[in-house]
Scaffold this motif. Structure first.
Motif, short mmCIF file in Angstrom:
data_model
loop_
_atom_site.label_atom_id
_atom_site.label_comp_id
_atom_site.label_asym_id
_atom_site.label_seq_id
_atom_site.Cartn_x
_atom_site.Cartn_y
_atom_site.Cartn_z
N PHE A 243 0.87 -1.18 0.00
CA PHE A 243 0.00 0.00 0.00
C PHE A 243 0.91 1.23 0.00
O PHE A 243 1.70 1.42 0.91
N ALA A 244 0.81 2.04 -1.05
CA ALA A 244 1.73 3.16 -1.23
C ALA A 244 1.44 4.33 -0.31
O ALA A 244 2.22 5.28 -0.26
N GLY A 245 0.35 4.28 0.44
CA GLY A 245 -0.02 5.41 1.29
C GLY A 245 -0.96 6.36 0.57
O GLY A 245 -1.01 6.39 -0.67
N ASP A 246 -1.70 7.13 1.31
CA ASP A 246 -2.64 8.07 0.71
C ASP A 246 -1.90 9.23 0.05
O ASP A 246 -0.92 9.76 0.60
N HIS A 247 -2.37 9.61 -1.12
CA HIS A 247 -1.78 10.76 -1.81
C HIS A 247 -2.33 12.04 -1.19
O HIS A 247 -3.53 12.15 -0.90
N TRP A 248 -1.48 13.00 -1.01
CA TRP A 248 -1.89 14.21 -0.31
C TRP A 248 -2.95 14.99 -1.08
O TRP A 248 -3.72 15.75 -0.48
N ARG A 249 -3.03 14.80 -2.40
CA ARG A 249 -4.03 15.55 -3.17
C ARG A 249 -5.42 14.91 -3.09
O ARG A 249 -6.41 15.52 -3.50
N ASP A 250 -5.50 13.67 -2.58
CA ASP A 250 -6.81 13.04 -2.41
C ASP A 250 -7.55 13.72 -1.26
O ASP A 250 -6.95 14.09 -0.25
N SER A 251 -8.84 13.83 -1.42
CA SER A 251 -9.66 14.45 -0.36
C SER A 251 -10.09 13.36 0.61
O SER A 251 -11.00 12.57 0.31
N ARG A 252 -9.43 13.29 1.76
CA ARG A 252 -9.75 12.27 2.76
C ARG A 252 -9.80 12.93 4.14
O ARG A 252 -9.04 13.86 4.42
N PRO A 253 -10.66 12.41 5.01
CA PRO A 253 -10.70 12.96 6.37
C PRO A 253 -9.45 12.61 7.16
O PRO A 253 -9.03 13.37 8.05
N THR A 254 -8.83 11.45 6.85
CA THR A 254 -7.62 11.01 7.52
C THR A 254 -6.69 10.39 6.48
O THR A 254 -7.14 9.67 5.59
N TYR A 255 -5.39 10.67 6.60
CA TYR A 255 -4.40 10.17 5.66
C TYR A 255 -3.51 9.13 6.35
O TYR A 255 -3.12 9.32 7.51
N TYR A 256 -3.16 8.07 5.60
CA TYR A 256 -2.37 6.98 6.18
C TYR A 256 -1.09 6.75 5.39
O TYR A 256 -1.04 6.92 4.16
N LEU A 257 -0.05 6.32 6.12
CA LEU A 257 1.26 6.03 5.54
C LEU A 257 1.26 4.69 4.83
O LEU A 257 0.32 3.90 4.94
N ASP A 258 2.34 4.40 4.10
CA ASP A 258 2.44 3.16 3.34
C ASP A 258 2.65 1.96 4.27
O ASP A 258 3.03 2.10 5.43
N ALA A 259 2.37 0.76 3.72
CA ALA A 259 2.51 -0.48 4.49
C ALA A 259 2.80 -1.63 3.53
O ALA A 259 2.43 -1.58 2.34
N HIS A 260 3.46 -2.67 4.04
CA HIS A 260 3.81 -3.86 3.26
C HIS A 260 3.27 -5.10 3.97
O HIS A 260 3.13 -5.12 5.20
N GLY A 261 3.01 -6.13 3.19
CA GLY A 261 2.59 -7.41 3.76
C GLY A 261 3.09 -8.56 2.89
O GLY A 261 3.28 -8.40 1.68
N TYR A 262 3.30 -9.74 3.50
CA TYR A 262 3.81 -10.91 2.80
C TYR A 262 3.01 -12.14 3.20
O TYR A 262 2.54 -12.26 4.34
N GLY A 263 2.89 -13.08 2.25
CA GLY A 263 2.26 -14.35 2.52
C GLY A 263 2.96 -15.44 1.74
O GLY A 263 3.50 -15.20 0.65
N VAL A 264 2.98 -16.69 2.28
CA VAL A 264 3.65 -17.81 1.63
C VAL A 264 2.62 -18.86 1.25
O VAL A 264 1.79 -19.26 2.07
N SER A 265 2.67 -19.30 0.00
CA SER A 265 1.78 -20.33 -0.49
C SER A 265 2.43 -21.69 -0.27
O SER A 265 3.45 -22.00 -0.89
N GLN A 266 1.86 -22.51 0.60
CA GLN A 266 2.43 -23.83 0.87
C GLN A 266 2.30 -24.74 -0.33
O GLN A 266 3.15 -25.60 -0.56
N THR A 267 1.26 -24.59 -1.14
CA THR A 267 1.10 -25.40 -2.33
C THR A 267 2.26 -25.19 -3.28
O THR A 267 2.89 -26.13 -3.77
N ALA A 268 2.56 -23.94 -3.53
CA ALA A 268 3.69 -23.64 -4.40
C ALA A 268 5.00 -24.03 -3.73
O ALA A 268 5.96 -24.40 -4.38
#
Length: 311
Positions: A243-268
């Protein structure tokens, strides 16, 4: 003049909006300097106005006892007739400077401007050498960019002030929007071959309508739903979500910073010989080889020392 600071760690966005007439008309706001203080960081936005003289007369007569000579008026004819001059002015293009404290580096990256219009080049007599007036000068409704620094502090105080070309204060308002932390989790459904992402605030509030980008999934990006979730098909051993974070030009009541997440596929993981298992196997092999060479090197050094002492 409205100045808004979007408070982020090390990458504060500064947006300046001008209202009212900025041109050369009577009563226009001839602003020149803006100073913005963000904690220990100071930046200056300047639009220095160029002043140049233009003769108010079409010509000047030089009279002697025997004759009269007409001389075309110019910027300043050999410096002889300064009393015949009046002044016009034109704004130079906007520039940004930042103080450089000894303990940190600060630099400005202009990213966004909204042009109002441009002041055309001023036609001057050929006797005037002023090449800076041959190009139009742009006026802006908004001028914004990222003030980068090695300072990762957030929650700093923000103040701003502006002045016009005569040093008089310009009405200025300053406000700050502080970004908040976000969290992104990835859950892989082994039997379905899918991965679910869940984007929330640090307090667990779902964040809908945000774009998530992927590696190792059937699609490059999805948008979170009203519950902050989205599901994609898995195509790789490891699913990476960002998630790249909210762009400052977007009209939002609250703005959030970027975040990363990972998952592992046991099948693969099981089916792919070159998947995570292969990487782990290679890593273990490399670690064993490294230890073997390390032991050999220590032994060689001790042997050489022993031989020198024996001699």
């Amino acid at each position: 003049m409205d100045i808004r600071v979007y408070d982020r760690p090390g990458r504060d966005v500064v947006s300046i909006d001008w209202t009212g007439e900025q041109g050369l008309a009577a009563g226009a706001a001839a602003w020149e300097d803006v100073e913005v203080q963000i904690g220990e960081k100071t930046m200056y936005v300047t639009a220095p106005w160029r002043f140049y003289s233009v003769s108010r007369n079409t010509h000047v007569e030089e009279r002697t006892s025997g004759s009269t000579t007409a001389i075309e008026a110019s910027h300043s004819y050999q410096g002889t007739y300064p009393a015949m001059l009046h002044y016009r002015m034109s704004p130079a293009n906007v520039s940004v400077l930042a103080d450089q404290p000894a303990d940190q580096h600060i630099w400005w990256n202009r990213t966004y401007v909204v042009r109002n219009r441009s002041v055309p080049a001023t036609p001057l007599p050929s006797s005037i050498v002023a090449t800076q007036n041959t190009k139009p000068t742009y006026l802006y409704d908004q001028f914004a960019g990222v003030l980068k620094s090695t300072d990762q502090v957030t929650g700093e105080s923000v103040t701003a002030e502006a002045s016009d070309v005569w040093g008089l204060p310009v009405d200025t308002s300053a406000s700050v929007t502080r970004y908040r932390e976000s969290e992104l989790t990835v859950t892989v459904n082994q039997s379905a071959g899918t991965a679910e992402v869940f984007l929330t605030s640090a307090t667990g509030l779902p964040l809908p309508g945000r774009t998530i980008t992927f590696d190792g999934a059937a699609v490059e990006r999805v948008t979170t739903g009203a519950d902050g979730r989205a599901t994609v098909d898995v195509t790789g051993t490891i699913v990476r979500a960002h998630f790249a974070g909210d762009h400052w030009r977007d009209s939002r009541p609250t703005y959030y910073l970027d975040a990363h997440g990972y998952g592992v596929s046991q099948t693969a993981f099981v089916g792919g010989a070159t998947g995570v298992l292969g990487y782990l196997s290679a890593a273990i092999s490399n670690a064993v080889i490294f230890v073997e060479w390390l032991v050999f090197g220590i032994f060689a050094l001790l042997w050489m020392r022993f031989m020198r002492e024996s001699l």
